[in-house]
Motif scaffolding. Structure first.
Motif, PDB file in Angstrom:
ATOM      1  N   SER A  59       0.825  -1.205   0.000  1.00  0.00           N
ATOM      2  CA  SER A  59       0.000   0.000   0.000  1.00  0.00           C
ATOM      3  C   SER A  59       0.863   1.260   0.000  1.00  0.00           C
ATOM      4  N   ALA A  60       1.937   1.238   0.780  1.00  0.00           N
ATOM      5  CA  ALA A  60       2.843   2.396   0.833  1.00  0.00           C
ATOM      6  C   ALA A  60       3.508   2.618  -0.520  1.00  0.00           C
ATOM      7  N   LEU A  61       3.890   1.535  -1.181  1.00  0.00           N
ATOM      8  CA  LEU A  61       4.508   1.663  -2.501  1.00  0.00           C
ATOM      9  C   LEU A  61       3.524   2.259  -3.502  1.00  0.00           C
ATOM     10  N   GLU A  62       2.275   1.807  -3.444  1.00  0.00           N
ATOM     11  CA  GLU A  62       1.266   2.337  -4.358  1.00  0.00           C
ATOM     12  C   GLU A  62       0.993   3.812  -4.080  1.00  0.00           C
ATOM     13  N   GLN A  63       1.027   4.194  -2.798  1.00  0.00           N
ATOM     14  CA  GLN A  63       0.835   5.599  -2.471  1.00  0.00           C
ATOM     15  C   GLN A  63       2.006   6.440  -2.966  1.00  0.00           C
ATOM     16  N   PHE A  64       3.197   5.889  -2.864  1.00  0.00           N
ATOM     17  CA  PHE A  64       4.371   6.588  -3.378  1.00  0.00           C
ATOM     18  C   PHE A  64       4.269   6.736  -4.906  1.00  0.00           C
ATOM     19  N   ARG A  65       3.747   5.689  -5.549  1.00  0.00           N
ATOM     20  CA  ARG A  65       3.557   5.745  -6.996  1.00  0.00           C
ATOM     21  C   ARG A  65       2.574   6.882  -7.352  1.00  0.00           C
ATOM     22  N   THR A  66       1.546   7.021  -6.528  1.00  0.00           N
ATOM     23  CA  THR A  66       0.575   8.099  -6.749  1.00  0.00           C
ATOM     24  C   THR A  66       1.253   9.464  -6.646  1.00  0.00           C
ATOM     25  N   VAL A  67       2.169   9.581  -5.698  1.00  0.00           N
ATOM     26  CA  VAL A  67       2.886  10.850  -5.513  1.00  0.00           C
ATOM     27  C   VAL A  67       3.725  11.185  -6.736  1.00  0.00           C
ATOM     28  N   VAL A  68       4.522  10.223  -7.200  1.00  0.00           N
ATOM     29  CA  VAL A  68       5.428  10.526  -8.308  1.00  0.00           C
ATOM     30  C   VAL A  68       4.674  10.702  -9.631  1.00  0.00           C
ATOM     31  N   VAL A  78      -2.136  14.724  -0.913  1.00  0.00           N
ATOM     32  CA  VAL A  78      -1.265  13.638  -1.363  1.00  0.00           C
ATOM     33  C   VAL A  78      -0.217  13.332  -0.295  1.00  0.00           C
ATOM     34  N   TYR A  79       0.349  14.384   0.283  1.00  0.00           N
ATOM     35  CA  TYR A  79       1.331  14.187   1.351  1.00  0.00           C
ATOM     36  C   TYR A  79       0.701  13.465   2.542  1.00  0.00           C
ATOM     37  N   ASN A  80      -0.501  13.907   2.942  1.00  0.00           N
ATOM     38  CA  ASN A  80      -1.166  13.287   4.094  1.00  0.00           C
ATOM     39  C   ASN A  80      -1.387  11.799   3.861  1.00  0.00           C
ATOM     40  N   ASP A  81      -1.766  11.437   2.650  1.00  0.00           N
ATOM     41  CA  ASP A  81      -1.965  10.011   2.335  1.00  0.00           C
ATOM     42  C   ASP A  81      -0.641   9.254   2.408  1.00  0.00           C
ATOM     43  N   MET A  82       0.423   9.881   1.943  1.00  0.00           N
ATOM     44  CA  MET A  82       1.738   9.239   1.975  1.00  0.00           C
ATOM     45  C   MET A  82       2.210   9.065   3.418  1.00  0.00           C
ATOM     46  N   GLN A  83       1.977  10.066   4.249  1.00  0.00           N
ATOM     47  CA  GLN A  83       2.348   9.977   5.664  1.00  0.00           C
ATOM     48  C   GLN A  83       1.563   8.871   6.356  1.00  0.00           C
ATOM     49  N   SER A  84       0.287   8.795   6.048  1.00  0.00           N
ATOM     50  CA  SER A  84      -0.556   7.755   6.640  1.00  0.00           C
ATOM     51  C   SER A  84      -0.079   6.364   6.227  1.00  0.00           C
ATOM     52  N   ALA A  85       0.296   6.213   4.952  1.00  0.00           N
ATOM     53  CA  ALA A  85       0.786   4.922   4.472  1.00  0.00           C
ATOM     54  C   ALA A  85       2.089   4.544   5.168  1.00  0.00           C
ATOM     55  N   PHE A 168      10.759  14.682   3.011  1.00  0.00           N
ATOM     56  CA  PHE A 168      11.132  15.595   1.927  1.00  0.00           C
ATOM     57  C   PHE A 168       9.897  16.228   1.307  1.00  0.00           C
ATOM     58  N   LEU A 169       8.873  15.388   1.083  1.00  0.00           N
ATOM     59  CA  LEU A 169       7.644  15.925   0.508  1.00  0.00           C
ATOM     60  C   LEU A 169       6.972  16.900   1.465  1.00  0.00           C
ATOM     61  N   LYS A 170       7.022  16.596   2.749  1.00  0.00           N
ATOM     62  CA  LYS A 170       6.381  17.452   3.750  1.00  0.00           C
ATOM     63  C   LYS A 170       6.916  18.877   3.682  1.00  0.00           C
ATOM     64  N   HIS A 171       8.214  19.016   3.505  1.00  0.00           N
ATOM     65  CA  HIS A 171       8.842  20.341   3.542  1.00  0.00           C
ATOM     66  C   HIS A 171       9.035  20.941   2.158  1.00  0.00           C
ATOM     67  N   ASN A 172       8.577  20.232   1.128  1.00  0.00           N
ATOM     68  CA  ASN A 172       8.726  20.738  -0.240  1.00  0.00           C
ATOM     69  C   ASN A 172       7.482  20.394  -1.049  1.00  0.00           C
ATOM     70  N   ILE A 178       8.230  16.726  -6.397  1.00  0.00           N
ATOM     71  CA  ILE A 178       7.721  15.511  -7.040  1.00  0.00           C
ATOM     72  C   ILE A 178       8.757  14.974  -8.031  1.00  0.00           C
ATOM     73  N   GLY A 179       9.385  15.877  -8.759  1.00  0.00           N
ATOM     74  CA  GLY A 179      10.413  15.468  -9.706  1.00  0.00           C
ATOM     75  C   GLY A 179      11.575  14.786  -9.017  1.00  0.00           C
ATOM     76  N   SER A 180      11.965  15.300  -7.870  1.00  0.00           N
ATOM     77  CA  SER A 180      13.066  14.689  -7.118  1.00  0.00           C
ATOM     78  C   SER A 180      12.699  13.290  -6.627  1.00  0.00           C
ATOM     79  N   LEU A 181      11.440  13.136  -6.198  1.00  0.00           N
ATOM     80  CA  LEU A 181      11.007  11.847  -5.663  1.00  0.00           C
ATOM     81  C   LEU A 181      10.907  10.776  -6.747  1.00  0.00           C
ATOM     82  N   LYS A 182      10.688  11.208  -7.986  1.00  0.00           N
ATOM     83  CA  LYS A 182      10.595  10.234  -9.076  1.00  0.00           C
ATOM     84  C   LYS A 182      11.885   9.422  -9.190  1.00  0.00           C
ATOM     85  N   GLY A 183      12.996  10.064  -8.922  1.00  0.00           N
ATOM     86  CA  GLY A 183      14.274   9.363  -8.989  1.00  0.00           C
ATOM     87  C   GLY A 183      14.466   8.359  -7.867  1.00  0.00           C
ATOM     88  N   GLU A 184      13.673   8.492  -6.804  1.00  0.00           N
ATOM     89  CA  GLU A 184      13.783   7.585  -5.664  1.00  0.00           C
ATOM     90  C   GLU A 184      12.876   6.367  -5.795  1.00  0.00           C
TER      91      GLU A 184
END
Length: 215
Positions: A59-68, A78-85, A168-172, A178-184
């Motif tokens: 579920s966390a991976l899918e939420q991260f996929r949603t973010v990127v 989107v951040y809140n969902d990622m934090q919850s996951a 990182f997403l929380k503070h940016n 989002i572009g930076s997170l795609k590389g992760e």
């Protein structure tokens, strides 16, 4: 019986918690539930916790996929969902670790008791048979424990990576972040896939151990 254990945990300092466990084992034995039975139950509980953890990490991976793949809308949501996951994954990982510790505790108590009782035999043949069974059971448990710890160890790097990206997403909260997170994403997906594979091996080891203990 669980209420008795909880009362001990709440009232006693850490140094005497092992005594509380001993009281629990003794109480259970009086009603016909022995350490061997408790060990099987706790392995089953650990297996269930691993099943839950797998679902949370997916579920966390899918939420991260949603973010990127974010293409517009409310980024805060989107951040809140990622934090919850992430929080759910962390809680699931803690549950797995707690269950492993419970398995370790009863296994140690069982093997110590079994070893000590070998000296009570007067029949050498029966003693030798029991000693051999103890040796075989220890070997099966060691294989299971190794698998459990290997899977447990793989959870922490994944959690650390998820936490880093969530922070990182929380503070940016912007498109650049989002572009930076795609590389992760690729690295995290690879680590989670490896974790899931290790957990599956551990679950299979648990199933095998349970079958052998119930024969």
């Amino acid at each position: 019986m669980k209420r008795i254990v909880l009362a001990c945990v709440l009232l006693l300092p850490p140094l005497v918690l092992s005594g509380c466990q001993s009281a629990y084992y003794s109480a259970m034995e009086k009603v016909g539930i022995h350490k061997r039975d408790i060990l099987v139950d706790r392995v089953e509980d650990t297996r269930a916790a691993q099943d839950d953890a797998q679902a949370e990490f997916v579920s966390a991976l899918e939420q991260f996929r949603t973010v990127v793949n974010f293409e517009g809308g409310e980024l805060e949501s989107v951040y809140n969902d990622m934090q919850s996951a992430y929080d759910d994954s962390e809680a699931a990982a803690e549950s797995v670790s707690d269950n492993i510790r419970q398995v370790e505790d009863v296994a140690e108590a069982l093997f110590d008791e079994w070893q000590g009782e070998l000296d009570q035999y007067t029949n050498t043949k029966l003693r030798n048979q029991s000693a051999q069974t103890l040796k075989e059971t220890k070997s099966r448990y060691h294989a299971l424990h190794t698998s459990l710890k290997r899977a447990e160890a793989k959870m922490q790097p994944v959690l650390a990576a998820l936490k880093d990206n969530t922070l990182f997403l929380k503070h940016n909260l912007n498109a650049r972040a989002i572009g930076s997170l795609k590389g992760e994403f690729g690295g995290i997906k690879r680590d989670i896939d490896r974790l899931l594979a290790e957990m599956q091996r551990s679950i299979k080891a648990s199933d095998q151990f349970i079958r052998e203990m119930q024969q």
